[in-house]
Design a protein around this motif. Structure first.
Motif, PDB file in Angstrom:
ATOM      1  N   UNK A   1       0.836  -1.197   0.000  1.00  0.00           N
ATOM      2  CA  UNK A   1       0.000   0.000   0.000  1.00  0.00           C
ATOM      3  C   UNK A   1       0.877   1.256   0.000  1.00  0.00           C
ATOM      4  N   UNK A   2       0.271   2.425  -0.166  1.00  0.00           N
ATOM      5  CA  UNK A   2       1.005   3.678  -0.269  1.00  0.00           C
ATOM      6  C   UNK A   2       1.920   3.904   0.936  1.00  0.00           C
TER       7      UNK A   2
ATOM      8  N   UNK B   1      -0.291   5.381  -4.806  1.00  0.00           N
ATOM      9  CA  UNK B   1       0.455   4.139  -4.624  1.00  0.00           C
ATOM     10  C   UNK B   1       0.936   3.595  -5.970  1.00  0.00           C
ATOM     11  N   UNK B   2       0.107   3.702  -6.993  1.00  0.00           N
ATOM     12  CA  UNK B   2       0.498   3.236  -8.330  1.00  0.00           C
ATOM     13  C   UNK B   2       1.655   4.068  -8.868  1.00  0.00           C
ATOM     14  N   UNK B   3       1.566   5.371  -8.713  1.00  0.00           N
ATOM     15  CA  UNK B   3       2.614   6.271  -9.199  1.00  0.00           C
ATOM     16  C   UNK B   3       3.909   6.045  -8.418  1.00  0.00           C
ATOM     17  N   UNK B   4       3.818   5.935  -7.107  1.00  0.00           N
ATOM     18  CA  UNK B   4       5.016   5.733  -6.303  1.00  0.00           C
ATOM     19  C   UNK B   4       5.685   4.403  -6.623  1.00  0.00           C
ATOM     20  N   UNK B   5       4.916   3.360  -6.867  1.00  0.00           N
ATOM     21  CA  UNK B   5       5.490   2.062  -7.238  1.00  0.00           C
ATOM     22  C   UNK B   5       6.299   2.191  -8.522  1.00  0.00           C
ATOM     23  N   UNK B   6       5.759   2.918  -9.490  1.00  0.00           N
ATOM     24  CA  UNK B   6       6.496   3.114 -10.748  1.00  0.00           C
ATOM     25  C   UNK B   6       7.751   3.958 -10.530  1.00  0.00           C
ATOM     26  N   UNK B   7       7.645   4.995  -9.719  1.00  0.00           N
ATOM     27  CA  UNK B   7       8.826   5.836  -9.460  1.00  0.00           C
ATOM     28  C   UNK B   7       9.911   5.037  -8.743  1.00  0.00           C
TER      29      UNK B   7
ATOM     30  N   UNK C   1      -4.763   1.087 -13.856  1.00  0.00           N
ATOM     31  CA  UNK C   1      -3.466   0.492 -13.526  1.00  0.00           C
ATOM     32  C   UNK C   1      -3.545  -1.030 -13.617  1.00  0.00           C
ATOM     33  N   UNK C   2      -4.627  -1.600 -13.119  1.00  0.00           N
ATOM     34  CA  UNK C   2      -4.829  -3.044 -13.207  1.00  0.00           C
ATOM     35  C   UNK C   2      -4.877  -3.491 -14.663  1.00  0.00           C
TER      36      UNK C   2
END
Length: 169
Positions: free
Chosen positions: A2-3, A46-52, A116-117
């Motif tokens: 999670x974020x 959370x999606x953006x941070x995972x990619x970063x 994202x999914x």
């Protein structure tokens, strides 16, 4: 993850994450600083941070010019890192085991956006083809997302029904 867990992961490797009013993008990384657009939902963040984080671990240099093949490959690698961090094959299995039966429910269960999914499933389809197996599960990507449990005698059970046999080969 999670974020909040992603924030802890970033912090543990010396990255500083700040939420800012970005205009040009939803997230950016420069050296050890990550900026996330502040007006996003927790799932989007959370999606953006995972990619970063994927960029931190897998890319080098400035890859903003996506007309360059090498930059596109690095972008793809960073996104795949993020998909595996946020979703992963076991995340899809976990959603199935929790009773999720459509993309909306799966995204909600995993704490990601439906978009994202969808992007993750598309990348997994490109990587694995028709299906992937993990532990005693088979995850079909074609024709659409479906998770089944494999039995000892080779049957694949989905939603309580036998849907086929695992081909040996």
């Amino acid at each position: 993850m999670e974020y909040e867990e992603l924030l802890l992961k970033a912090d543990s490797v010396g990255l500083t994450v700040k939420e800012k009013p970005l205009r040009a993008s939803k997230g950016r990384i420069k050296k050890t600083r990550i900026a996330i657009r502040e007006d996003l939902t927790q799932a989007e963040k959370s999606c953006i941070l995972a990619e970063e984080l994927g960029h931190y671990y897998t890319t080098t240099g400035n890859i903003l010019d996506q007309s360059d093949t090498w930059n596109r490959k690095q972008e793809h690698r960073a996104r795949m890192y993020g998909y595996n961090l946020r979703i992963g094959l076991m995340g899809l299995v976990g959603a199935y085991e929790s009773g999720c039966r459509n993309r909306y429910e799966i995204a909600e269960h995993l704490g990601v956006t439906e978009e994202y999914l969808e992007e993750c499933i598309h990348c997994y389809r490109e990587k694995y083809g028709t299906y992937a197996t993990i532990d005693n599960y088979i995850i079909y990507f074609i024709p659409s997302l479906m998770v089944g449990r494999m039995t000892d005698d080779g049957d694949v059970i989905c939603l309580g029904k036998v849907i086929g046999k695992v081909e040996e080969g």
